[in-house]
Design a protein around this motif. Structure first.
Motif, PDB file in Angstrom:
ATOM      1  N   ASN A   1      -2.685 -15.860  -4.790  1.00  0.00           N
ATOM      2  CA  ASN A   1      -3.697 -15.803  -3.808  1.00  0.00           C
ATOM      3  C   ASN A   1      -4.915 -16.665  -3.946  1.00  0.00           C
ATOM      4  O   ASN A   1      -6.004 -16.689  -3.823  1.00  0.00           O
ATOM      5  N   ILE A   2      -4.478 -17.486  -5.468  1.00  0.00           N
ATOM      6  CA  ILE A   2      -5.771 -18.047  -5.368  1.00  0.00           C
ATOM      7  C   ILE A   2      -5.322 -19.540  -5.306  1.00  0.00           C
ATOM      8  O   ILE A   2      -4.494 -19.961  -5.826  1.00  0.00           O
ATOM      9  N   GLY A   3      -6.255 -20.563  -5.061  1.00  0.00           N
ATOM     10  CA  GLY A   3      -5.514 -22.273  -5.257  1.00  0.00           C
ATOM     11  C   GLY A   3      -6.959 -23.043  -4.488  1.00  0.00           C
ATOM     12  O   GLY A   3      -8.241 -22.797  -4.230  1.00  0.00           O
ATOM     13  N   ALA A   4      -6.542 -24.358  -4.915  1.00  0.00           N
ATOM     14  CA  ALA A   4      -7.670 -24.756  -4.296  1.00  0.00           C
ATOM     15  C   ALA A   4      -7.781 -25.545  -2.802  1.00  0.00           C
ATOM     16  O   ALA A   4      -8.926 -25.485  -2.165  1.00  0.00           O
ATOM     17  N   THR A   5      -6.620 -24.657  -2.141  1.00  0.00           N
ATOM     18  CA  THR A   5      -6.182 -24.497  -0.855  1.00  0.00           C
ATOM     19  C   THR A   5      -7.147 -24.085  -0.258  1.00  0.00           C
ATOM     20  O   THR A   5      -7.233 -23.611   1.514  1.00  0.00           O
ATOM     21  N   GLY A   6      -6.874 -22.513  -0.664  1.00  0.00           N
ATOM     22  CA  GLY A   6      -7.547 -21.752   0.388  1.00  0.00           C
ATOM     23  C   GLY A   6      -6.795 -20.751   0.552  1.00  0.00           C
ATOM     24  O   GLY A   6      -7.410 -19.774   1.827  1.00  0.00           O
ATOM     25  N   VAL A   7      -5.915 -20.695   0.961  1.00  0.00           N
ATOM     26  CA  VAL A   7      -4.588 -20.124   1.023  1.00  0.00           C
ATOM     27  C   VAL A   7      -4.720 -18.767   0.766  1.00  0.00           C
ATOM     28  O   VAL A   7      -4.586 -18.716  -0.773  1.00  0.00           O
ATOM     29  N   HIS A   8      -4.405 -17.570   1.306  1.00  0.00           N
ATOM     30  CA  HIS A   8      -4.303 -16.528   0.585  1.00  0.00           C
ATOM     31  C   HIS A   8      -3.320 -15.905   0.985  1.00  0.00           C
ATOM     32  O   HIS A   8      -2.663 -15.891   1.994  1.00  0.00           O
TER      33      HIS A   8
ATOM     34  N   LEU B   1       1.213 -14.503   4.273  1.00  0.00           N
ATOM     35  CA  LEU B   1       3.096 -14.399   4.842  1.00  0.00           C
ATOM     36  C   LEU B   1       2.918 -13.600   5.768  1.00  0.00           C
ATOM     37  O   LEU B   1       4.141 -14.116   6.255  1.00  0.00           O
ATOM     38  N   TRP B   2       2.324 -12.571   6.405  1.00  0.00           N
ATOM     39  CA  TRP B   2       2.656 -11.529   6.851  1.00  0.00           C
ATOM     40  C   TRP B   2       1.396 -12.145   8.665  1.00  0.00           C
ATOM     41  O   TRP B   2       1.434 -11.765   9.457  1.00  0.00           O
ATOM     42  N   GLN B   3       1.209 -13.503   8.694  1.00  0.00           N
ATOM     43  CA  GLN B   3       1.554 -14.046  10.706  1.00  0.00           C
ATOM     44  C   GLN B   3       1.782 -14.331  11.110  1.00  0.00           C
ATOM     45  O   GLN B   3       2.715 -14.657  11.049  1.00  0.00           O
ATOM     46  N   ASN B   4       1.215 -14.415  12.355  1.00  0.00           N
ATOM     47  CA  ASN B   4       2.706 -14.996  13.565  1.00  0.00           C
ATOM     48  C   ASN B   4       2.391 -15.964  13.736  1.00  0.00           C
ATOM     49  O   ASN B   4       1.757 -16.952  12.841  1.00  0.00           O
ATOM     50  N   ASP B   5       3.651 -16.544  13.975  1.00  0.00           N
ATOM     51  CA  ASP B   5       4.142 -17.933  13.576  1.00  0.00           C
ATOM     52  C   ASP B   5       3.077 -18.773  14.042  1.00  0.00           C
ATOM     53  O   ASP B   5       3.301 -20.079  14.629  1.00  0.00           O
ATOM     54  N   LEU B   6       2.729 -18.129  16.207  1.00  0.00           N
ATOM     55  CA  LEU B   6       2.040 -18.444  17.088  1.00  0.00           C
ATOM     56  C   LEU B   6       0.273 -18.927  15.986  1.00  0.00           C
ATOM     57  O   LEU B   6      -0.115 -19.802  17.249  1.00  0.00           O
ATOM     58  N   GLN B   7       0.114 -18.250  14.793  1.00  0.00           N
ATOM     59  CA  GLN B   7      -1.542 -18.553  15.268  1.00  0.00           C
ATOM     60  C   GLN B   7      -1.048 -20.053  13.998  1.00  0.00           C
ATOM     61  O   GLN B   7      -0.394 -21.040  13.051  1.00  0.00           O
ATOM     62  N   ALA B   8      -2.706 -20.448  14.076  1.00  0.00           N
ATOM     63  CA  ALA B   8      -2.766 -21.928  13.484  1.00  0.00           C
ATOM     64  C   ALA B   8      -2.373 -22.202  12.331  1.00  0.00           C
ATOM     65  O   ALA B   8      -3.340 -21.461  10.725  1.00  0.00           O
ATOM     66  N   ASN B   9      -1.953 -23.030  11.460  1.00  0.00           N
ATOM     67  CA  ASN B   9      -1.493 -23.255  10.088  1.00  0.00           C
ATOM     68  C   ASN B   9      -0.695 -22.669   9.335  1.00  0.00           C
ATOM     69  O   ASN B   9      -1.312 -22.454   7.926  1.00  0.00           O
ATOM     70  N   SER B  10      -0.656 -21.405  10.138  1.00  0.00           N
ATOM     71  CA  SER B  10       0.647 -20.886   9.596  1.00  0.00           C
ATOM     72  C   SER B  10       1.758 -21.097   8.526  1.00  0.00           C
ATOM     73  O   SER B  10       2.665 -20.260   7.527  1.00  0.00           O
ATOM     74  N   PHE B  11       2.088 -21.896   9.309  1.00  0.00           N
ATOM     75  CA  PHE B  11       3.517 -22.450   8.284  1.00  0.00           C
ATOM     76  C   PHE B  11       2.871 -23.604   8.043  1.00  0.00           C
ATOM     77  O   PHE B  11       3.748 -23.919   6.503  1.00  0.00           O
ATOM     78  N   ALA B  12       2.061 -24.010   7.618  1.00  0.00           N
ATOM     79  CA  ALA B  12       1.463 -24.543   6.147  1.00  0.00           C
ATOM     80  C   ALA B  12       1.681 -23.843   5.239  1.00  0.00           C
ATOM     81  O   ALA B  12       1.343 -24.510   4.225  1.00  0.00           O
ATOM     82  N   ASP B  13       0.961 -22.987   5.635  1.00  0.00           N
ATOM     83  CA  ASP B  13      -0.090 -22.064   4.990  1.00  0.00           C
ATOM     84  C   ASP B  13       1.546 -21.381   3.210  1.00  0.00           C
ATOM     85  O   ASP B  13       1.044 -20.623   2.788  1.00  0.00           O
ATOM     86  N   ARG B  14       2.199 -21.201   4.861  1.00  0.00           N
ATOM     87  CA  ARG B  14       3.673 -20.187   3.746  1.00  0.00           C
ATOM     88  C   ARG B  14       4.389 -21.437   3.426  1.00  0.00           C
ATOM     89  O   ARG B  14       5.154 -21.157   1.850  1.00  0.00           O
ATOM     90  N   VAL B  15       3.953 -22.503   3.396  1.00  0.00           N
ATOM     91  CA  VAL B  15       4.814 -23.783   2.311  1.00  0.00           C
ATOM     92  C   VAL B  15       3.643 -23.455   0.604  1.00  0.00           C
ATOM     93  O   VAL B  15       4.904 -23.506  -0.080  1.00  0.00           O
ATOM     94  N   VAL B  16       2.782 -24.072   1.432  1.00  0.00           N
ATOM     95  CA  VAL B  16       1.505 -23.832   0.042  1.00  0.00           C
ATOM     96  C   VAL B  16       2.222 -22.260  -1.002  1.00  0.00           C
ATOM     97  O   VAL B  16       2.134 -21.916  -2.677  1.00  0.00           O
ATOM     98  N   LEU B  17       2.179 -21.113  -0.254  1.00  0.00           N
ATOM     99  CA  LEU B  17       2.464 -20.422  -1.011  1.00  0.00           C
ATOM    100  C   LEU B  17       3.685 -20.190  -1.604  1.00  0.00           C
ATOM    101  O   LEU B  17       4.199 -20.111  -2.834  1.00  0.00           O
ATOM    102  N   THR B  18       5.593 -19.784  -1.060  1.00  0.00           N
ATOM    103  CA  THR B  18       6.036 -19.987  -0.860  1.00  0.00           C
ATOM    104  C   THR B  18       6.924 -21.145  -2.602  1.00  0.00           C
ATOM    105  O   THR B  18       8.061 -21.451  -2.854  1.00  0.00           O
ATOM    106  N   GLN B  19       6.444 -22.833  -1.393  1.00  0.00           N
ATOM    107  CA  GLN B  19       7.055 -24.452  -2.315  1.00  0.00           C
ATOM    108  C   GLN B  19       6.125 -24.578  -3.764  1.00  0.00           C
ATOM    109  O   GLN B  19       6.676 -25.391  -4.235  1.00  0.00           O
ATOM    110  N   ILE B  20       4.732 -23.991  -3.528  1.00  0.00           N
ATOM    111  CA  ILE B  20       3.765 -24.807  -4.424  1.00  0.00           C
ATOM    112  C   ILE B  20       3.231 -23.255  -5.072  1.00  0.00           C
ATOM    113  O   ILE B  20       3.463 -23.877  -7.153  1.00  0.00           O
TER     114      ILE B  20
END
Length: 350
Positions: free
Chosen positions: A28-35, A39-58
């Motif tokens: 939940n903690i990181g420099a990008t501010g992604v929480h 992971l439970w955001q709707n795909d239509l929400q802004a930056n949802s894909f990029a946020d998931r990449v940060v959580l799952t791939q970084i």
């Protein structure tokens, strides 16, 4: 059957949910501010894909690698302390870390020169990927452990004290050769080598974790079988033989399990100190010397502490990453001194 105290059971049972909690906090903690809520955001929400990449791939692979590394180093330290019957023993004593460091330094410093010599497309392909350093580290750690075992074995008997002394000498020799390589290194190689020696989980990928897992599974299978024999070795080699344990085979298995766990791990993330020495001590304060409790307790506590240290390394100088080896050294040194002082006071009053 040995009775286990209620406080010990509560301690071990509390470690697992604590591990889950520290993993969630670290994700939940990181420099990008992604929480984690991303992971439970709707795909239509802004930056949802990029946020998931940060959580799952970084962050995800980084947290898992930190947990696996902490568990591997802590369990290896507990095995070494049981084998040597020395509370200051750690995986570096059998040359695993120094062997990995020397092989890694060779690749980082001399890799470019090999390519210049026209070694061929195969070498070029290897050097062009991020796998050359961890593969070299793994080979270096296994070669170092094998050389020490062969040196310390005479007439079918392996001398534990000879392993200890030869390990110290090998580490010093490897350090000297690494120093020569550092002296010859250019600016880029010197920077890479410096960061590797300080330890870091940056750049961890799921594919690297997949390569590491088979080694850790083998090491875990061997280590589980060593718990009772290590308890017998606490009484001395003669008493262990009288109890029917194959002492020489136990030594070989202990060295193999440590090399199998620590060598590949160190080659991926670099040298990280104090986890292998301090964590088994902390666990023994609660569980006592029984390795059937010390080994699983060390695995869980080592994972918890190294994930916490890596989280701290990510946030104390955001957006930059502080090498996690610096954090473990800063936090581990006062704890280690406190443990030494406590042990000395208990021996003086005994």
């Amino acid at each position: 059957m040995t009775m286990v105290r209620r406080s010990t059971i509560l301690f071990l049972c509390a470690l697992l949910p604590l591990l889950m909690l520290i993993m969630a906090i670290s994700l939940n903690i990181g420099a990008t501010g992604v929480h984690l809520s991303a992971l439970w955001q709707n795909d239509l929400q802004a930056n949802s894909f990029a946020d998931r990449v940060v959580l799952t791939q970084i962050r995800g692979p980084r947290v898992v690698m930190a947990g696996l590394t902490g568990a591997a180093l802590a369990v290896a330290g507990a095995v070494m302390q049981g084998l040597f019957r020395n509370p200051l023993a750690d995986p570096g004593l059998i040359g695993v870390s120094s062997g990995a460091a020397l092989a890694t330094a060779c690749i980082i410093v001399l890799g470019g020169a090999w390519l210049d010599l026209g070694a061929g497309d195969v070498h070029a392909a290897i050097m062009s990927t991020a796998w050359a350093v961890p593969v070299a580290g793994m080979l270096g750690s296994f070669v170092a452990a094998c050389l020490l075992y062969m040196f310390a074995t005479r007439g079918g008997t392996t001398s534990v004290s000879m392993i200890l002394l030869a390990g110290v000498a090998f580490s010093a020799f490897s350090g000297a050769l690494t120093g020569i390589l550092i002296f010859r290194a250019n600016d880029t190689a010197l920077r890479d080598l410096t960061f590797w020696t300080m330890g870091s989980f940056a750049g961890t990928t799921w594919s690297r974790i997949g390569l590491l897992c088979p080694f850790l599974l083998v090491a875990t299978w061997v280590t589980v079988r060593l718990a009772s024999p290590l308890n017998a070795l606490l009484l001395g080699e003669s008493d262990a033989r009288l109890m029917g344990y194959p002492v020489e085979r136990i030594k070989r298995l202990a060295m193999f399990s440590v090399a199998c766990a620590v060598g590949p791990t160190v080659s991926f993330v670099g040298a990280i100190g104090f986890v292998g020495v301090v964590v088994p001590h902390l666990v023994r304060l609660v569980t006592g010397p029984d390795h059937r409790l010390v080994l699983p307790g060390s695995a869980l506590l080592g994972a918890i502490l190294l994930i916490a240290a890596d989280t701290l390394a990510r946030i104390i100088a955001m957006p930059a990453d502080v090498p996690v080896g610096i954090v473990t050294a800063v936090l581990g040194t006062p704890v280690f001194v406190w443990l030494l002082t406590r042990t000395h006071d208990k021996e003086r009053l005994a």
